[in-house]
Enzyme design. Structure first.
Site, short mmCIF file in Angstrom:
data_model
loop_
_atom_site.label_atom_id
_atom_site.label_comp_id
_atom_site.label_asym_id
_atom_site.label_seq_id
_atom_site.Cartn_x
_atom_site.Cartn_y
_atom_site.Cartn_z
N GLU A 144 0.83 -1.21 0.00
CA GLU A 144 0.00 0.00 0.00
C GLU A 144 0.87 1.26 0.00
OE1 GLU A 144 -4.13 -0.59 1.86
OE2 GLU A 144 -3.18 0.89 3.15
N HIS B 152 7.64 -26.90 0.24
CA HIS B 152 6.92 -27.97 -0.45
C HIS B 152 5.79 -27.43 -1.30
CE1 HIS B 152 9.11 -31.11 1.72
NE2 HIS B 152 9.21 -30.16 2.64
N LYS C 165 -13.22 2.28 -1.59
CA LYS C 165 -14.10 2.61 -0.46
C LYS C 165 -15.27 3.45 -0.96
CE LYS C 165 -10.94 2.75 3.57
NZ LYS C 165 -10.41 3.54 4.68
O1 PA5 Z 1 -2.90 1.97 5.83
C1 PA5 Z 1 -4.02 2.45 5.77
O2 PA5 Z 1 -4.24 3.64 6.03
C2 PA5 Z 1 -5.23 1.60 5.41
O3 PA5 Z 1 -4.92 0.33 5.01
C3 PA5 Z 1 -6.15 1.52 6.61
O4 PA5 Z 1 -5.47 0.94 7.68
C4 PA5 Z 1 -7.43 0.72 6.32
O5 PA5 Z 1 -8.03 1.15 5.13
C5 PA5 Z 1 -8.41 0.89 7.47
O6 PA5 Z 1 -8.67 2.24 7.68
P1 PA5 Z 1 -9.24 2.78 9.03
O7 PA5 Z 1 -8.27 2.51 10.13
O8 PA5 Z 1 -9.44 4.24 8.80
O9 PA5 Z 1 -10.54 2.07 9.27
#
Ligand code: PA5
Length: 478
Positions: free
Chosen positions: A304, A333, A447
């Site tokens: 990410e 394996h 989202k």
């Molecule tokens: O790294 C990030 O910001 C995202 O992966 C969030 O952790 C994820 O989308 C969840 O978001 P939130 O903590 O706002 O619910």
């Protein structure tokens, strides 16, 4: 020796070691390997990357860099809250997703008994632990089959306070709690969220939930060392002081201007050069079940943060390296055949443990079958280590880039170091790639599309955009 001196020596003995011999051309060959010349040419950029991170420490999205140092007060509160939960609750359930779930689960797996929930309560000392990070209805139903909400504390974790998945879980659970417990329902919810933004904080104030705050400059995937990870860890009886001390110990090394002494910087440089040479896949392969879910946490951090369409100068770069999770020896394996003979598109990172928390001897037996008997007299510890070395060898002779991070032991101090190592590696890699490692426009788009599909107010335009998508052809559905 003084107590302090002993502690210093112990910390030194627990320092992670980063072995990158097998990334280098001397070991994997000229064709695939990285040369000292390539590293030297990148040094000016690495110096700049380090400078940027140091200059912005604690500012903007680099709030995570200060977490090992600035949480004394909140840690006290977390420990006190955890103590009460440990006494009163039979179960502790994290409701969250992405960065709000992967860290807590990885640290749980690393530092608790591998069958923690199956242990009798007297051996566990704390409540059973669950991390619910999906909206699969079967999973929610299954959770409710095994936990009684009236005996459970739910930790709702969402930085944005708006994530549909987490808010859905919250709605379901709080409804059940209110039905069952009336006025007492709020005592079963602890929120971890932004102090100023989102809906969860509003609800927390309205309902009177105990709440911990996620600092502004700490993004989801960099949040394990703030209350997101610290509260679950404390409920599990994990030593927060050691976890943060480990992160601080690594933090110091990662600020070193001497590149060869800065493990995360040299590591990011090697990954950057590898990416430029077409190594598009980063495999993390721990040789320890305790670190299995650490690879999941790393996968989110690396994917990410670095997977970006545009760079900071708005040029299309489509950057990133796909993380893949593997487990030693299990995946020898299943996947190692591909790693040794498939495309030359990977960097494999082994996580090795010098001293496992237990030793299991292989007993005498099968004297008449030499092909089995050779195992007798050894330990499983020797076997797993030998298999790791053997896999490392097999990859290296086939010209496959690989590196190993050694943990002297798996404990709170080494896990703190490991978290900080990969956070810094990611930050430096982001700098070298000249991308914003802290945003996630691709995730946001998904989202928003979900909101539109479910008819959320304000997302009408998105809904119209989705309606324009080309209809699927039945020709391709058989
Ligand atoms: O790294 C990030 O910001 C995202 O992966 C969030 O952790 C994820 O989308 C969840 O978001 P939130 O903590 O706002 O619910």
């Amino acid at each position: 020796m003084s107590k302090r001196g002993l502690k210093r020596d112990w910390k030194r003995s627990m320092a992670l070691r980063f072995d990158y011999n097998n990334m280098m051309s001397e070991y994997v060959g000229e064709k695939e390997g990285i040369t000292t010349k390539e590293i030297n040419s990148l040094k000016p950029y690495a110096v700049k990357a380090l400078g940027n991170v140091i200059e912005n420490r604690g500012k903007g999205w680099l709030g995570w860099t200060e977490l090992p140092y600035n949480q004394n007060e909140v840690v006290k509160d977390i420990k006190a809250t955890a103590q009460t939960i440990r006494k009163k609750a039979k179960n502790f359930v994290v409701l969250g997703i992405g960065g709000s779930a992967l860290g807590p689960y990885a640290v749980f797996q690393a530092l608790c008994h591998l069958h923690y929930n199956d242990l009798p309560r007297k051996d566990r000392k704390g409540p059973k632990f669950y991390v619910e990070d999906n909206v699969d209805p079967e999973r929610m139903a299954a959770l409710l089959d095994v936990v009684d909400p009236a005996e459970t504390v739910f930790n709702v974790i969402t930085k944005s306070g708006a994530t549909s998945e987490t808010m859905t879980q919250y709605l379901i659970i709080y409804d059940i709690l209110k039905e069952k417990l009336g006025d007492k329902a709020a005592e079963h919810i602890v929120c971890t969220t932004s102090e100023t933004k989102g809906n969860l904080i509003k609800l927390a104030k309205q309902e009177g939930f105990k709440t911990f705050y996620i600092p502004d400059g700490v993004g989801g995937r960099f949040s394990e060392l703030c209350p997101v990870g610290l509260l679950p860890a404390a409920v599990l009886g994990i030593d927060l002081t050691e976890l943060l001390a480990g992160a601080a110990y690594m933090d110091k090394s990662c600020l070193s201007a001497v590149i060869n002494k800065n493990p995360a910087l040299i590591s990011a440089m090697l990954q950057y050069i590898a990416m430029k040479k077409g190594k598009n896949i980063s495999v993390m392969m721990p040789y320890a079940d305790s670190l299995k879910y650490f690879a999941d946490w790393y996968a989110q951090l690396w994917a990410e943060s670095l997977g970006k369409e545009i760079d900071r100068d708005s040029r299309i770069v489509n950057a990133g390296q796909t993380p893949v999770k593997a487990l030693g020896v299990t995946d020898q394996h299943s996947q190692v055949q591909l790693y040794t003979e498939g495309p030359f598109d990977k960097v494999v990172t082994f996580l090795a443990v010098d001293k496992y928390r237990t030793e299991v001897k292989i007993p005498e037996g099968c004297k008449d079958i030499p092909d089995v008997h050779f195992l007798s007299g050894h330990t499983m510890n020797e076997l797993i280590s030998a298999e790791r070395s053997a896999t490392e060898y097999a990859l290296t002779v086939k010209g496959r880039l690989n590196r190993t991070i050694f943990l002297p032991e798996v404990n709170a101090f080494t896990i703190g170091q490991l978290i900080a190592f990969f956070e810094y590696e990611t930050a430096f890699a982001g700098e070298l790639l000249n991308i914003d490692a802290y945003n996630q426009p691709g995730v946001e788009n998904g989202k928003n599309a979900t909101y539109a599909l479910l008819g959320r107010k304000g997302y009408e335009e998105k809904k119209a955009e989705l309606n324009l998508a080309k209809a699927k052809s039945s020709t391709y559905i058989i």
